[in-house]
Write a protein that holds these residues in place. Structure first.
Motif, PDB file in Angstrom:
ATOM      1  N   ILE A   1      76.315 133.209  49.094  1.00 34.48           N
ATOM      2  CA  ILE A   1      77.738 133.175  49.444  1.00 34.48           C
ATOM      3  C   ILE A   1      78.593 132.906  48.207  1.00 34.48           C
ATOM      4  N   THR A   2      78.117 132.065  47.292  1.00 35.00           N
ATOM      5  CA  THR A   2      78.904 131.791  46.086  1.00 35.00           C
ATOM      6  C   THR A   2      79.103 133.050  45.255  1.00 35.00           C
ATOM      7  N   LYS A   3      78.178 134.000  45.354  1.00 34.14           N
ATOM      8  CA  LYS A   3      78.299 135.243  44.586  1.00 34.14           C
ATOM      9  C   LYS A   3      79.356 136.174  45.157  1.00 34.14           C
ATOM     10  N   LEU A   4      79.897 135.839  46.330  1.00 27.14           N
ATOM     11  CA  LEU A   4      80.955 136.666  46.917  1.00 27.14           C
ATOM     12  C   LEU A   4      82.320 136.339  46.326  1.00 27.14           C
ATOM     13  N   TYR A   5      82.404 135.262  45.560  1.00 30.06           N
ATOM     14  CA  TYR A   5      83.680 134.813  44.994  1.00 30.06           C
ATOM     15  C   TYR A   5      83.676 135.024  43.487  1.00 30.06           C
ATOM     16  N   SER A   6      84.751 135.604  42.988  1.00 38.33           N
ATOM     17  CA  SER A   6      84.875 135.819  41.541  1.00 38.33           C
ATOM     18  C   SER A   6      85.106 134.485  40.843  1.00 38.33           C
ATOM     19  N   THR A   7      84.576 134.358  39.641  1.00 34.77           N
ATOM     20  CA  THR A   7      84.745 133.140  38.850  1.00 34.77           C
ATOM     21  C   THR A   7      85.252 133.505  37.460  1.00 34.77           C
ATOM     22  N   PRO A   8      86.057 132.648  36.847  1.00 31.79           N
ATOM     23  CA  PRO A   8      86.572 132.948  35.511  1.00 31.79           C
ATOM     24  C   PRO A   8      85.493 132.774  34.453  1.00 31.79           C
ATOM     25  N   VAL A   9      85.715 133.393  33.331  1.00 26.35           N
ATOM     26  CA  VAL A   9      84.811 133.236  32.197  1.00 26.35           C
ATOM     27  C   VAL A   9      85.128 131.922  31.487  1.00 26.35           C
ATOM     28  N   THR A  10      84.106 131.119  31.257  1.00 28.77           N
ATOM     29  CA  THR A  10      84.282 129.819  30.617  1.00 28.77           C
ATOM     30  C   THR A  10      83.468 129.782  29.324  1.00 28.77           C
ATOM     31  N   ASN A  11      84.115 129.408  28.237  1.00 25.69           N
ATOM     32  CA  ASN A  11      83.425 129.266  26.954  1.00 25.69           C
ATOM     33  C   ASN A  11      82.813 127.875  26.856  1.00 25.69           C
ATOM     34  N   THR A  12      81.550 127.820  26.550  1.00 22.45           N
ATOM     35  CA  THR A  12      80.862 126.535  26.452  1.00 22.45           C
ATOM     36  C   THR A  12      79.777 126.631  25.385  1.00 22.45           C
ATOM     37  N   TYR A  13      78.856 125.675  25.411  1.00 26.64           N
ATOM     38  CA  TYR A  13      77.789 125.640  24.406  1.00 26.64           C
ATOM     39  C   TYR A  13      76.446 125.468  25.098  1.00 26.64           C
ATOM     40  N   ARG A  14      75.419 126.036  24.501  1.00 29.30           N
ATOM     41  CA  ARG A  14      74.055 125.902  24.988  1.00 29.30           C
ATOM     42  C   ARG A  14      73.237 125.189  23.915  1.00 29.30           C
ATOM     43  N   ILE A  15      72.542 124.124  24.317  1.00 28.63           N
ATOM     44  CA  ILE A  15      71.754 123.334  23.373  1.00 28.63           C
ATOM     45  C   ILE A  15      70.393 123.984  23.181  1.00 28.63           C
ATOM     46  N   GLU A  16      70.045 124.271  21.927  1.00 27.84           N
ATOM     47  CA  GLU A  16      68.765 124.884  21.605  1.00 27.84           C
ATOM     48  C   GLU A  16      68.129 124.168  20.417  1.00 27.84           C
ATOM     49  N   LYS A  17      66.815 124.245  20.348  1.00 25.53           N
ATOM     50  CA  LYS A  17      66.095 123.703  19.200  1.00 25.53           C
ATOM     51  C   LYS A  17      66.282 124.629  18.002  1.00 25.53           C
ATOM     52  N   VAL A  18      66.428 124.024  16.841  1.00 26.37           N
ATOM     53  CA  VAL A  18      66.543 124.814  15.620  1.00 26.37           C
ATOM     54  C   VAL A  18      65.205 125.467  15.332  1.00 26.37           C
ATOM     55  N   GLN A  19      65.207 126.773  15.184  1.00 30.48           N
ATOM     56  CA  GLN A  19      63.977 127.516  14.937  1.00 30.48           C
ATOM     57  C   GLN A  19      63.722 127.601  13.433  1.00 30.48           C
ATOM     58  N   GLY A  20      62.591 127.075  12.997  1.00 25.11           N
ATOM     59  CA  GLY A  20      62.248 127.106  11.582  1.00 25.11           C
ATOM     60  C   GLY A  20      61.353 128.280  11.238  1.00 25.11           C
ATOM     61  N   VAL A  21      61.085 128.425   9.993  1.00 19.67           N
ATOM     62  CA  VAL A  21      60.211 129.490   9.499  1.00 19.67           C
ATOM     63  C   VAL A  21      58.802 128.924   9.344  1.00 19.67           C
ATOM     64  N   PRO A  22      57.784 129.560   9.943  1.00 17.60           N
ATOM     65  CA  PRO A  22      56.408 129.052   9.798  1.00 17.60           C
ATOM     66  C   PRO A  22      56.003 128.923   8.328  1.00 17.60           C
ATOM     67  N   ILE A  23      55.391 127.801   7.998  1.00 17.62           N
ATOM     68  CA  ILE A  23      54.977 127.528   6.625  1.00 17.62           C
ATOM     69  C   ILE A  23      53.466 127.382   6.586  1.00 17.62           C
ATOM     70  N   THR A  24      52.843 127.988   5.615  1.00 13.19           N
ATOM     71  CA  THR A  24      51.399 127.844   5.422  1.00 13.19           C
ATOM     72  C   THR A  24      51.132 127.359   4.004  1.00 13.19           C
ATOM     73  N   ILE A  25      50.252 126.393   3.892  1.00 10.43           N
ATOM     74  CA  ILE A  25      49.849 125.863   2.596  1.00 10.43           C
ATOM     75  C   ILE A  25      48.340 126.007   2.475  1.00 10.43           C
ATOM     76  N   ASN A  26      47.910 126.768   1.458  1.00  2.00           N
ATOM     77  CA  ASN A  26      46.484 127.046   1.244  1.00  2.00           C
ATOM     78  C   ASN A  26      45.846 127.686   2.478  1.00  2.00           C
ATOM     79  N   GLY A  27      46.637 128.507   3.143  1.00  2.00           N
ATOM     80  CA  GLY A  27      46.108 129.214   4.302  1.00  2.00           C
ATOM     81  C   GLY A  27      46.136 128.438   5.590  1.00  2.00           C
ATOM     82  N   PHE A  28      46.655 127.183   5.568  1.00  2.00           N
ATOM     83  CA  PHE A  28      46.704 126.360   6.778  1.00  2.00           C
ATOM     84  C   PHE A  28      48.166 126.160   7.192  1.00  2.00           C
ATOM     85  N   PRO A  29      48.457 126.176   8.499  1.00  2.00           N
ATOM     86  CA  PRO A  29      49.841 125.961   8.944  1.00  2.00           C
ATOM     87  C   PRO A  29      50.297 124.550   8.611  1.00  2.00           C
TER      88      PRO A  29
END
Length: 291
Positions: A156-184
């Motif tokens: 039923i909630t999908k039958l009603y139009s809703t305004p667009v709201t600007n907000t933020y989504r919390i995410e983990k910072v994605q790093g670059v995989p590092i290997t030293i001497n062939g080991f992660p």
């Protein structure tokens, strides 16, 4: 504060106030309790009634004294819930988790050094259990969301139009995989000094649903009863369902059907109809009756 004394003459109450000093409380106790029942207590000190009376006296004398640090039964139960007694640490992995090690002083006594190894098998197992529990909770949450999306309330909630709201989504910072001497290796650019993942706020938009009811639009909605002939009334008009083409409203033996109500919307220019599962009904299966 009110204190109860179970005396041989019945229950007796003493009332104290915050303004009373320890001397005032003691004088009140002597005059009202001790001097009155001293002889009776000495004569019956081995009985259950005397022991119960003595417990009430002790409760009065220690209550609200010593900065409220008296170990009461209630406090003992709370401590047992939150703390692990040292006598219960019998497994070496538990001991390694809580203490860095055990040693003996010159007198032969046992002492413990604070710390704890972060690489003990117990800690590894604890990490595995924690990861499993987090995964289980995420799966349960996903199932709950999936089940909610199947409910009538969500549809039923999908039958009603809703305004667009600007907000933020919390995410983990994605790093670059590092290997030293062939080991992660650990990418410390994605964790803080405590080893916790660094989080980032990513801009996003929510809402923007385009339903049959537009923003700020005047509308009328109502659940209407469908009779055995497929007829119902809404907004002062009479309508008839083609029950032969709508399985939910088709009559069976005993003039019964799976559905007997219909959700109707009028948005000013258009009519919209939904069955009890909030599935739209094509207008070609609905006719308006004129009398």
């Amino acid at each position: 504060m009110r204190f109860k004394f179970r005396t041989p003459d019945g229950v007796k109450l003493l009332n104290t106030t915050k303004e009373m000093t320890d001397s005032d409380r003691m004088n009140l106790f002597k005059n009202e309790i001790y001097n009155v029942y001293e002889e009776w207590f000495i004569a019956n000190k081995h009985t259950y009634l005397a022991q119960r009376f003595l417990s009430d006296c002790a409760n009065y004398l220690i209550k609200d004294t010593n900065n409220k640090t008296t170990l009461t039964n209630r406090k003992s139960k709370n401590i047992a819930k939150r703390e692990l007694p040292l006598s219960s640490v019998s497994n070496k992995y538990y001991e390694d988790l809580l203490f860095a090690g055990r040693g003996s002083d010159e007198a032969g006594g046992t002492y413990y050094e604070a710390g704890g190894s972060s690489h003990s098998p117990w800690m590894d197992g604890l990490d595995s259990v924690t990861d499993y529990e987090l995964g289980r909770q995420n799966k349960v949450k996903a199932n709950q969301i999936s089940q909610y999306c199947q409910t009538r309330a969500w549809r039923i909630t999908k039958l009603y139009s809703t305004p667009v709201t600007n907000t933020y989504r919390i995410e983990k910072v994605q790093g670059v995989p590092i290997t030293i001497n062939g080991f992660p290796s650990v990418d410390y650019s994605t964790t803080n000094i405590f080893g916790h993942p660094i989080l980032d706020a990513v801009p996003c938009q929510i809402g923007g649903i385009q339903g049959i009811v537009k923003l700020g639009q005047t509308y009328k909605a109502e659940w209407c009863i469908v009779d055995t002939e497929g007829g119902f009334q809404f907004n002062g008009r009479h309508f008839t369902l083609n029950t032969s083409r709508l399985a939910g409203y088709k009559l069976t033996l005993g003039n019964r059907s799976k559905m007997d109500s219909i959700l109707c919307y009028y948005t000013g220019n258009d009519y919209h109809f939904f069955d009890e599962n909030i599935e739209p009904i094509d207008m070609k299966w609905i006719q308006q009756r004129h009398f």
